[in-house]
Design a protein around this motif. Structure first.
Motif, short mmCIF file in Angstrom:
data_model
loop_
_atom_site.label_atom_id
_atom_site.label_comp_id
_atom_site.label_asym_id
_atom_site.label_seq_id
_atom_site.Cartn_x
_atom_site.Cartn_y
_atom_site.Cartn_z
N UNK A 1 0.83 -1.21 0.00
CA UNK A 1 0.00 0.00 0.00
C UNK A 1 0.86 1.26 0.00
N UNK A 2 2.13 1.11 0.34
CA UNK A 2 3.05 2.23 0.30
C UNK A 2 3.71 2.44 -1.05
N UNK A 3 3.51 1.50 -1.98
CA UNK A 3 4.10 1.66 -3.31
C UNK A 3 3.44 2.83 -4.05
N UNK A 4 4.24 3.51 -4.86
CA UNK A 4 3.74 4.65 -5.64
C UNK A 4 3.32 4.17 -7.02
N UNK A 5 2.14 4.55 -7.43
CA UNK A 5 1.64 4.13 -8.74
C UNK A 5 2.36 4.85 -9.87
N UNK A 6 2.81 4.12 -10.87
CA UNK A 6 3.41 4.78 -12.04
C UNK A 6 2.36 5.42 -12.94
N UNK B 1 -2.24 -3.46 -12.96
CA UNK B 1 -0.80 -3.24 -12.87
C UNK B 1 -0.21 -2.78 -14.21
N UNK B 2 -0.93 -3.06 -15.29
CA UNK B 2 -0.47 -2.62 -16.62
C UNK B 2 -1.07 -1.27 -17.04
N UNK B 3 -1.90 -0.70 -16.17
CA UNK B 3 -2.55 0.57 -16.50
C UNK B 3 -3.90 0.42 -17.17
N UNK B 4 -4.33 -0.81 -17.40
CA UNK B 4 -5.59 -1.06 -18.08
C UNK B 4 -6.73 -1.40 -17.14
N UNK B 5 -7.71 -2.13 -17.65
CA UNK B 5 -8.89 -2.48 -16.87
C UNK B 5 -8.55 -3.50 -15.79
N UNK B 6 -9.34 -3.47 -14.73
CA UNK B 6 -9.22 -4.42 -13.62
C UNK B 6 -10.35 -5.42 -13.72
N UNK B 7 -10.04 -6.68 -13.42
CA UNK B 7 -11.08 -7.69 -13.31
C UNK B 7 -11.36 -7.93 -11.84
N UNK C 1 -3.77 -13.29 -7.36
CA UNK C 1 -3.58 -11.85 -7.61
C UNK C 1 -4.37 -11.39 -8.83
N UNK C 2 -5.43 -12.10 -9.19
CA UNK C 2 -6.15 -11.78 -10.43
C UNK C 2 -6.87 -10.43 -10.38
N UNK C 3 -7.20 -9.95 -9.17
CA UNK C 3 -7.90 -8.67 -9.05
C UNK C 3 -6.98 -7.54 -8.63
N UNK C 4 -5.68 -7.80 -8.59
CA UNK C 4 -4.74 -6.80 -8.07
C UNK C 4 -4.68 -5.57 -8.98
N UNK C 5 -4.40 -4.44 -8.36
CA UNK C 5 -4.25 -3.20 -9.12
C UNK C 5 -4.25 -2.01 -8.20
N UNK C 6 -4.46 -0.85 -8.79
CA UNK C 6 -4.46 0.42 -8.06
C UNK C 6 -5.91 0.83 -7.81
N UNK C 7 -6.30 0.84 -6.54
CA UNK C 7 -7.67 1.11 -6.13
C UNK C 7 -7.70 2.24 -5.09
N UNK C 8 -8.91 2.76 -4.80
CA UNK C 8 -9.05 3.66 -3.66
C UNK C 8 -8.58 2.99 -2.37
N UNK C 9 -8.18 3.80 -1.41
CA UNK C 9 -7.54 3.31 -0.20
C UNK C 9 -8.39 2.28 0.55
N UNK C 10 -9.71 2.47 0.57
CA UNK C 10 -10.57 1.62 1.38
C UNK C 10 -10.79 0.23 0.79
N UNK C 11 -10.52 0.06 -0.51
CA UNK C 11 -11.00 -1.11 -1.25
C UNK C 11 -10.49 -2.43 -0.68
N UNK C 12 -9.23 -2.48 -0.28
CA UNK C 12 -8.66 -3.74 0.22
C UNK C 12 -9.43 -4.25 1.42
N UNK C 13 -9.70 -3.35 2.35
CA UNK C 13 -10.31 -3.76 3.61
C UNK C 13 -11.81 -3.98 3.48
N UNK C 14 -12.49 -3.13 2.71
CA UNK C 14 -13.93 -3.33 2.56
C UNK C 14 -14.23 -4.59 1.76
N UNK C 15 -13.34 -4.94 0.83
CA UNK C 15 -13.49 -6.21 0.12
C UNK C 15 -13.35 -7.38 1.07
N UNK C 16 -12.34 -7.32 1.92
CA UNK C 16 -12.10 -8.41 2.87
C UNK C 16 -13.25 -8.55 3.86
N UNK C 17 -13.92 -7.44 4.17
CA UNK C 17 -15.00 -7.46 5.17
C UNK C 17 -16.34 -7.92 4.60
#
Length: 296
Positions: free
Chosen positions: A139-144, A153-159, A239-255
């Motif tokens: 979560x500390x990584x900077x998005x290119x 991760x490639x800058x395209x659509x997320x599944x 890691x099929x859904x991995x990518x750059x999301x809003x900050x809350x997404x990781x935790x609200x998905x898990x919940x």
């Protein structure tokens, strides 16, 4: 934990040539048939999506498998996370629902959900500590791709199974992201008053969003985490859904759909999810308005 993960995201590798991917697709098709025969011979169940193979290998060939999963897995492994090693990946243009297969190493350990109740208190603390470290690192990584763009991760659509039609983006702004999520909303409630209250709650989600995007696994569930008997995390899977999301997404998905009296809920609270309870409430309202659009 064997080593600390990298504080900066490694470069995303270039995909292999399409002809190479087609070649490996044929090889993987053969390996699938080989697995079917072996499973029948030794009388063990055959999994059509996570295909068992000898020599510590697995062949993943599922509805959600895409090239972006390969690249995200490779990046996270290069960063020091316990992700599977990718041996090869193939393309299957004749199976549009599952166009990519991935041959990878089988990681040691047991699913956290299977092991947690039998772990000692010290082992549970170890699992929580390492989980928090891995998540805080990525979560500390900077998005290119910029501070606002929601993308893979490639800058395209997320599944993701959490969004309409299981695909989203790339979205250049938070407003675009939230508008897409809310677009399929419809009234399936007993009264208009309930419908309007759900809409207000769902729309509030955008106002709660903190600035920036975070690199996100996108499907943190206890069955996607492997641990050993001492609680060390030995694997982060899927890691099929991995990518750059809003900050809350990781935790609200898990919940999502997790009852408060379940150990996983408490685990997530200790891992940082307590900061996103309001967002989680708004997401439940959003889901109630748009769930019919999450089709396979």
């Amino acid at each position: 934990m064997r080593c600390s993960p990298a504080s900066e995201i490694p470069p995303t590798p270039e995909p292999s040539h399409p002809l190479v991917r087609r070649f490996w697709g044929y090889v993987h098709s053969f390996l699938k048939r080989f697995s079917v025969c072996c499973c029948r011979w030794v009388r063990i169940p055959f999994d059509n999506q996570i295909i068992p193979l000898p020599f510590g290998l697995l062949l993943k060939w599922s509805d959600g498998t895409r090239l972006e999963e390969v690249l995200a897995t490779e990046v996270c492994r290069a960063a020091g996370l316990p992700a599977p090693k990718i041996i090869s990946y193939g393309e299957h243009p004749d199976t549009l629902h599952a166009p990519v297969s991935i041959l990878m190493t089988r990681l040691p350990g047991r699913e956290l959900g299977q092991a947690y109740e039998s772990l000692s208190p010290d082992a549970r603390t170890t699992a929580l500590t390492e989980f928090k470290l891995y998540l805080s690192t990525i979560r500390g990584w900077k998005s290119p791709w910029g501070d606002e763009r929601v993308c893979s991760i490639t800058g395209g659509a997320i599944r993701s199974i959490r969004v309409p039609n299981h695909a989203i983006g790339p979205c250049e702004t938070p407003q675009e992201f939230h508008e897409y999520l809310l677009a399929p909303a419809h009234n399936s409630f007993a009264s208009e008053a309930v419908h309007q209250e759900k809409l207000r709650s769902a729309r509030k989600l955008q106002s709660l969003q903190r600035p920036g995007v975070k690199f996100t696994h996108g499907d943190i569930k206890h069955h996607n985490i492997l641990v050993d008997e001492e609680g060390h995390i030995t694997g982060f899977l899927d890691w099929e859904s991995a990518g750059w999301y809003p900050e809350f997404w990781e935790y609200t998905t898990a919940l999502r759909f997790v009852p408060k009296d379940f150990w996983w809920y408490e685990f997530l609270m200790k891992a940082g999810a307590e900061r996103y309870l309001e967002e989680s409430k708004c997401e439940r309202a959003l889901t109630s308005l748009t769930a019919d659009s999450y089709s396979w």
